[in-house]
Enzyme design. Structure first.
Site, PDB file in Angstrom:
ATOM      1  CE  LYS A   1      10.354 -18.347  38.896  1.00 33.94           C
ATOM      2  NZ  LYS A   1      10.832 -17.562  37.790  1.00 33.94           N
TER       3      LYS A   1
ATOM      4  N   GLY B   1      19.827 -29.115  15.896  1.00 35.46           N
ATOM      5  CA  GLY B   1      18.671 -29.950  15.954  1.00 35.46           C
ATOM      6  C   GLY B   1      18.417 -30.759  17.150  1.00 35.46           C
TER       7      GLY B   1
ATOM      8  CG  ASP C   1      18.216 -30.174  22.604  1.00 38.98           C
ATOM      9  OD1 ASP C   1      16.990 -30.748  22.888  1.00 38.98           O
ATOM     10  OD2 ASP C   1      18.161 -29.367  21.839  1.00 38.98           O
TER      11      ASP C   1
END
Length: 312
Positions: free
Chosen positions: A225, A50, A254
Site C-alpha cells: 500500500k 542482520g 532494510d
C-alpha cells in the site's frame, strides 16, 4: 560534505532449510508436551543478514558511504570478507572471540510454515562497541540490535550531535514506554512498519501527530500500500513500486531504509527520498535473501526514472 552513514544494528547469519513434508503430519497435537522429532531437510542455504549488514549492502550499492557499528563472533571471517569485497568498511565491527555471530536457523515445510531458532550471540555485546570510535558522520541509524546497545548508541549519538533514525523493528517490544519516548525525543527520524507504529503508539500513549511533532520526519511503511512520511505538519504519500516478482520479503524494510538514508545524506526532498526507498524495497523483494539483489547506481537511477518519470 561528509556523507558517511553510521549503521548501528545486528549482523547475522541465516541458515534456511526446507522440509518437503508438512509439520502437521509429524507433530501430534496431543503429544506436544514431549516432542522428539527430526525433519529431513534435503535443501539448505546460508544467507548473510542482520539489519546493519542489509542496510549497508543496499546503501553501498547506491553509492553511499556506510560504516557499520556492530558486533560479530569467532565465526566472522566469511561475512567480513564479503563486506570488504563490496567495499564496506569493517573497522568498527567489534569481534567477540568467545561468542558466535548472531544466527537464525529456519526450517520451513511444504506449506511455508516455519520453525525458527534465533541465537543472539555476539549481538548481545553491542553496548561494548562505542559509536564515537566510528568518527564523524552526516547521519546514523539505530536498527534492531542488542537491547543495551540500542540504548547506549542513542545516548551517545545524541551527545555527539549526530542526527539519527530510530528503527526499532522486532526489538520494539523489549523497551518500556518511557524508553521509547526517550528514543523518539533523542532521534531526528523514526521509521516503522504499519504493525510497529500501532505498537509504538500503544506503548508510548503518543498519537501519530504527537510523534511527528517531536521529529523532523516520521516514516510509516505499509507494504504494497506504499508508505507515508509525516514532516513539518504534512503527510506525504509515497506510492509502492510494482515488483518484477514477489519472492522473499526478508530485508525489504532494510533496503527501504537504505534509500531513506541515501536521500538524507544528499539533502533531497522527502518525496524523492521516499520514492527511492520504495523502489529499493521492490527491487529487493524480487530476489531471495536479504543481500542478493545487485544493480549499479546507474541502473537504479534508470529504474527510478521509469517508475516516477524523472531522474534524481
Amino acid at each position: 560534505m561528509n556523507q558517511t552513514t553510521l549503521i548501528c544494528g545486528s549482523l547475522a547469519i541465516d541458515t534456511i532449510m526446507q522440509f518437503g513434508g508438512r509439520f502437521g503430519d509429524t507433530l501430534l497435537a496431543d503429544q506436544l508436551h514431549k516432542v522428539n522429532v527430526s525433519f529431513l531437510v534435503p535443501t539448505m542455504r546460508t544467507e548473510f543478514g542482520g539489519c546493519s549488514g542489509n542496510i549497508a549492502y543496499t546503501l553501498k550499492m547506491l553509492g553511499g558511504d556506510p560504516r557499520i557499528v556492530g558486533v560479530m563472533g569467532q565465526d566472522s571471517g566469511p561475512y567480513l570478507e564479503r563486506l570488504r569485497q563490496f567495499g564496506i568498511a569493517t573497522d568498527n565491527i567489534l569481534i567477540k572471540q568467545d561468542a558466535y555471530t548472531a544466527q537464525c536457523f529456519v526450517t520451513a515445510d511444504a506449506d511455508n510454515n516455519q520453525i525458527n531458532a534465533f541465537h543472539p550471540g555476539a549481538m548481545s555485546f553491542a553496548h561494548e562497541n562505542p559509536v564515537a570510535k566510528a568518527g564523524p558522520a552526516r547521519v546514523a541509524i539505530i536498527s534492531p540490535d542488542g537491547h543495551e546497545g540500542m540504548l547506549k548508541h542513542a545516548a551517545d549519538l545524541a551527545a555527539l550531535g549526530i542526527p539519527f533514525m530510530f528503527d526499532p523493528g522486532q526489538q520494539l517490544p523489549m523497551f518500556s514506554g518511557e524508553q521509547l519516548i526517550d528514543f523518539i525525543d533523542k532521534a531526528t527520524y523514526v521509521s516503522c512498519n504499519d504493525y510497529e507504529i500501532e505498537l509504538l503508539m500503544d506503548r508510548t500513549g503518543l498519537t501519530l501527530p504527537d510523534m511527528a511533532s517531536r521529529l523532523e520526519a516520521l516514516i510509516v511503511t505499509r507494504g504494497d500500500k506504499g508508505s507515508e512520511i509525516y514532516t513539518k505538519g504534512q503527510r506525504i504519500e509515497i506510492p509502492a513500486v510494482q515488483a518484477e516478482a514477489v519472492l522473499d520479503p526478508t530485508g525489504c524494510g532494510d533496503a527501504y531504509r537504505a534509500g531513506l538514508l541515501f536521500g538524507i545524506t544528499r539533502d533531497w526532498s522527502w518525496e524523492t527520498t521516499g520514492r527511492l526507498a520504495s523502489l529499493l524495497g521492490a527491487i529487493k523483494i524480487a530476489r531471495k535473501g536479504a543481500q542478493n539483489h545487485l544493480m549499479t547506481a546507474a541502473e537504479i537511477a534508470d529504474r527510478f526514472e521509469a517508475a516516477f518519470g524523472y531522474r534524481y
